[in-house]
Design an enzyme around this catalytic site. Structure first.
Site, PDB file in Angstrom:
ATOM      1  N   ASP A  40       0.766  -1.353  -0.105  1.00 18.43           N
ATOM      2  CA  ASP A  40      -0.030  -0.091   0.139  1.00 18.43           C
ATOM      3  C   ASP A  40       0.867   1.127   0.140  1.00 18.43           C
ATOM      4  OD1 ASP A  40      -2.352   1.580   0.384  1.00 18.43           O
ATOM      5  OD2 ASP A  40      -2.099   1.463   2.664  1.00 18.43           O
ATOM      6  N   ASN A  93       6.793  -7.575   6.317  1.00 15.74           N
ATOM      7  CA  ASN A  93       5.646  -6.952   7.056  1.00 15.74           C
ATOM      8  C   ASN A  93       4.578  -7.587   6.560  1.00 15.74           C
ATOM      9  OD1 ASN A  93       3.914  -4.628   7.971  1.00 15.74           O
ATOM     10  ND2 ASN A  93       3.256  -4.469   6.114  1.00 15.74           N
ATOM     11  N   TYR A  96      -6.466  -3.141  13.096  1.00 13.20           N
ATOM     12  CA  TYR A  96      -7.252  -2.161  12.467  1.00 13.20           C
ATOM     13  C   TYR A  96      -8.797  -2.364  12.832  1.00 13.20           C
ATOM     14  CZ  TYR A  96      -3.391  -0.178   9.728  1.00 13.20           C
ATOM     15  OH  TYR A  96      -2.116   0.233   9.519  1.00 13.20           O
ATOM     16  N   TYR A 155     -10.759  -1.133   9.534  1.00 11.95           N
ATOM     17  CA  TYR A 155     -11.100  -2.094   8.302  1.00 11.95           C
ATOM     18  C   TYR A 155     -12.029  -3.208   8.999  1.00 11.95           C
ATOM     19  CZ  TYR A 155      -7.273  -0.260   5.810  1.00 11.95           C
ATOM     20  OH  TYR A 155      -6.146   0.311   4.975  1.00 11.95           O
ATOM     21  N   GLU A 203       1.149  -1.250  14.135  1.00 13.46           N
ATOM     22  CA  GLU A 203       0.469  -0.437  13.121  1.00 13.46           C
ATOM     23  C   GLU A 203      -0.796  -0.353  13.957  1.00 13.46           C
ATOM     24  OE1 GLU A 203       0.013  -1.097   9.068  1.00 13.46           O
ATOM     25  OE2 GLU A 203       2.161  -1.371   8.959  1.00 13.46           O
TER      26      GLU A 203
HETATM   27  C1  BDP Z   1      -1.376  -2.307   6.637  1.00 13.78           C
HETATM   28  C2  BDP Z   1       0.002  -2.255   5.867  1.00 13.78           C
HETATM   29  C3  BDP Z   1       0.240  -0.802   5.625  1.00 13.78           C
HETATM   30  C4  BDP Z   1      -1.026  -0.093   4.859  1.00 13.78           C
HETATM   31  C5  BDP Z   1      -1.776  -0.037   6.081  1.00 13.78           C
HETATM   32  C6  BDP Z   1      -3.108   0.661   5.654  1.00 13.78           C
HETATM   33  O1  BDP Z   1       0.931  -2.695   6.665  1.00 13.78           O
HETATM   34  O2  BDP Z   1       1.548  -0.856   4.480  1.00 13.78           O
HETATM   35  O3  BDP Z   1      -0.748   0.922   4.627  1.00 13.78           O
HETATM   36  O4  BDP Z   1      -2.275  -1.467   6.399  1.00 13.78           O
HETATM   37  O5  BDP Z   1      -3.982  -0.215   5.125  1.00 13.78           O
HETATM   38  O6  BDP Z   1      -1.879  -3.683   6.097  1.00 13.78           O
HETATM   39  O7  BDP Z   1      -3.457   1.680   5.657  1.00 13.78           O
END
Ligand code: BDP
Length: 595
Positions: free
Chosen positions: A162, A415, A471, A475, A507
């Site tokens: 992404d 990653n 997320y 998501y 993240e």
């Molecule tokens: C994660 C990835 C990252 C994306 C992020 C997103 O590690 O590179 O930019 O989600 O969706 O899956 O913002």
């Protein structure tokens, strides 16, 4: 690989500036041997920079295949008798270089340096033409992977990560010298026991090294000698050492010299060394024996106009913002960053999770975000043995480049790969083994994706720490922070119970368009980003095994086109121009003791 250096016995020229440039739209340059003459056309390009956004031309931005760079450099007559080396700090994703009509090097992998001994190729005391072809195609054999799709309008690059496929000469190009008999590599590994520091060192030499001895001196920041040694390897012991610490990048200077039998120096090389220890114990991540809690970000090398081109002004500003917000760490998501960034982290005491370019190895994730075809991830026709070979090489080059940086405390081999299939375990096991063989002094991990939770992931047990990207509330359950909080807590508790390792949440974040507001927390608004981060922080504070929080992302960044991206990914806490969103202020309150 040692970097170019300048002193009485070595010299260097940075070749950055404006180079001639040609986009090889028809893919004819190699057959027509474009390195034999000045490149066609009169286009000029800035080095370093991604070429994609420099021209007001969509066909250049989205070009798939070769572009050509060329410059002419005067090689000083005074370099006669020295070993002359041409070095590229990075060429994304692969390159071939010529000096005049002679091919001198080719390299695969977009984010690590490579060099060629050009002593017998250059003409000293004269102008020499350097030509480089850079190919930006991603395939099943490259890291990161991708594929080129043939469309009625021409080839189109697809990939499973992404961020935009910025390409070109992203970092400096050098011509430099070493003496014929020279120091070709140095490895230091430091330790700390109470107030006693140790520096294990190993010096490699090349060339006619017979009768040469290595001498080393370690100095503190005031230039006072604190230890010395003789021989190609050994251990220096420093009592009452001033250690390198997070937040205080105290550095010693390690000076190595090669002496001939008369005692005269024939080569010298110096390195900054931070004396510190790193250890994982139970669910703790220890730096200098003390539990460390990571605060900070996953970042990107990403700016308007120059894309991934390194620039010191932006780097200094980004580090100033890290300091302002109270971040003590960063992850080089999702590729090795410019070496200048690691130097800066060393000097400023910023802790680094150093990642390879292995991103997007999860072809089932393709869906709406990255807009590529869903395929089996690990297979003979997708990510297979050849990719694994390239991945091993990427790890070797990363460790070789970054092993001496005190800021680097943890290797991330990938990653968000698929990690819940037998194929994934078979793919990753050798990578962990190789990373540990290359560097037994640092923990090793990889970043786990949301679709491989604690009871399904078959790779996490190979790692020293658990790194997860989550997320909930974005998501999953977008807009529903109450359920997000429960789901996150359940999941992190399951990781803690099942794996018993430190957990770093590498993240978590929500896309936020700066200037969008709402009185109730609605996705895409600044208020939602603040509320989202608050939920995560409440949960982290309830789970002792969580030893780190790195928000996704430091700043908004460019991505491929897609219906889930509005001029790129907007999960930045700062905009792409580095203006703070509301979340920047709430993070600052959480992360700084004095706010
Ligand atoms: C994660 C990835 C990252 C994306 C992020 C997103 O590690 O590179 O930019 O989600 O969706 O899956 O913002």
């Amino acid at each position: 690989m040692l970097r170019p250096s300048a002193h009485a016995l070595r010299d260097r020229r940075r070749l950055d500036g404006l180079w001639r440039f040609a986009v090889d739209s028809d893919g004819v340059g190699r057959d027509q041997e474009w390195w034999q003459a000045p490149l066609p056309g009169r286009t000029e390009i800035a080095v370093p920079a991604s070429y994609n956004d420099l021209f007001a031309d969509g066909s250049v931005r989205d070009h798939v295949g070769d572009v050509w760079y060329q410059t002419t450099v005067h090689v000083p007559a005074a370099w006669e008798g020295q070993r002359i080396v041409l070095r590229f700090d990075a060429a994304t994703h692969r390159a071939v270089a010529w000096v005049g009509g002679t091919q001198v090097v080719e390299h695969e992998g977009g984010y690590t340096p490579f060099e060629a001994d050009v002593t017998d190729v250059v003409t000293v005391g004269a102008d020499n033409r350097i030509t480089v072809v850079v190919d930006n195609r991603l395939s099943w054999e490259s890291v990161p992977p991708g594929y080129v799709e043939q469309t009625p309008a021409g080839p189109r690059q697809r990939y499973y990560h992404d961020f935009f496929n910025y390409s070109g000469l992203h970092r400096s190009v050098w011509l430099h010298t070493t003496p014929p008999a020279h120091i070709s590599d140095i490895t230091v590994v430091t330790g700390l026991d109470g107030t006693t520091g140790t520096v294990d060192y190993e010096i490699e030499t090349s060339g006619p090294a017979e009768g040469l001895t290595a001498h080393v001196v370690l100095r503190d920041e005031d230039g006072h000698e604190v230890a010395r040694g003789e021989g190609a390897s050994g251990t220096l012991v420093v009592d009452q050492v001033h250690p390198w610490r997070p937040g205080e990048g105290y550095l010693h200077r390690f000076e190595a010299e090669l002496h001939d039998s008369t005692g005269s120096p024939v080569d010298a090389y110096s390195l900054d060394v931070g004396v510190r220890s790193v250890e994982v114990r139970g669910t703790e991540f220890l730096i200098n024996g003390e539990p460390f809690y990571f605060t900070g970000f996953g970042m990107h090398e990403d700016h308007s106009v120059r894309g991934k081109g390194h620039d010191n002004a932006s780097m200094v500003h980004d580090f100033a913002l890290l300091d302002w917000i109270g971040a003590n760490s960063l992850r080089t998501s999702h590729y090795p960053y410019a070496e200048e960034v690691l130097d800066h982290a060393d000097r400023h005491g910023i802790v680094v999770i150093d990642e390879t370019a292995a991103v997007g190895m999860n072809l089932g994730l393709a869906g709406g975000i990255v807009n590529a075809e869903t395929k089996p991830t690990f297979s003979a026709n997708t990510i297979g043995e050849v990719t694994q070979h390239a991945h091993l090489q990427a790890i070797r080059e990363l460790v070789a480049r970054d092993k001496n940086h005190p800021s680097v405390v943890l290797w991330s081999v990938a990653n968000e790969p698929e990690s819940d299939s037998a194929g994934s375990r078979a793919y990753f096991e050798p990578l962990f083994t190789e990373t540990r063989r290359l560097d037994p002094s640092r923990p090793v991990g990889f970043v786990n994706v949301m679709f491989a939770p604690a009871d399904a992931c078959v790779v996490s047990d190979l790692a020293d720490v658990v790194m997860v990207n989550r997320y909930y509330g974005w998501y999953v359950d977008p807009g529903d922070l109450a359920n997000a909080e429960r789901a996150l807590e359940d999941e992190l508790t399951a990781w803690a119970d099942r794996h018993g390792k430190p957990i770093i949440v590498t993240e978590y974040g929500a896309d936020t368009v700066a200037g969008l507001h709402s009185v109730v927390p609605q996705p895409w608004t600044e208020e939602y980003q603040v509320a989202f981060l608050d939920v995560y922080h409440r949960v982290f504070d309830r789970i002792p095994a969580v030893v780190g929080e790195q928000v996704w992302n430091f700043a908004d960044f460019a991505t491929a086109s897609g219906f889930a991206r509005v001029q790129g990914n907007k999960k930045g806490v700062f905009t792409r121009e580095r203006h703070p969103k509301a979340a920047a202020f709430s993070l600052r309150e959480r992360w700084r003791d004095d706010v």
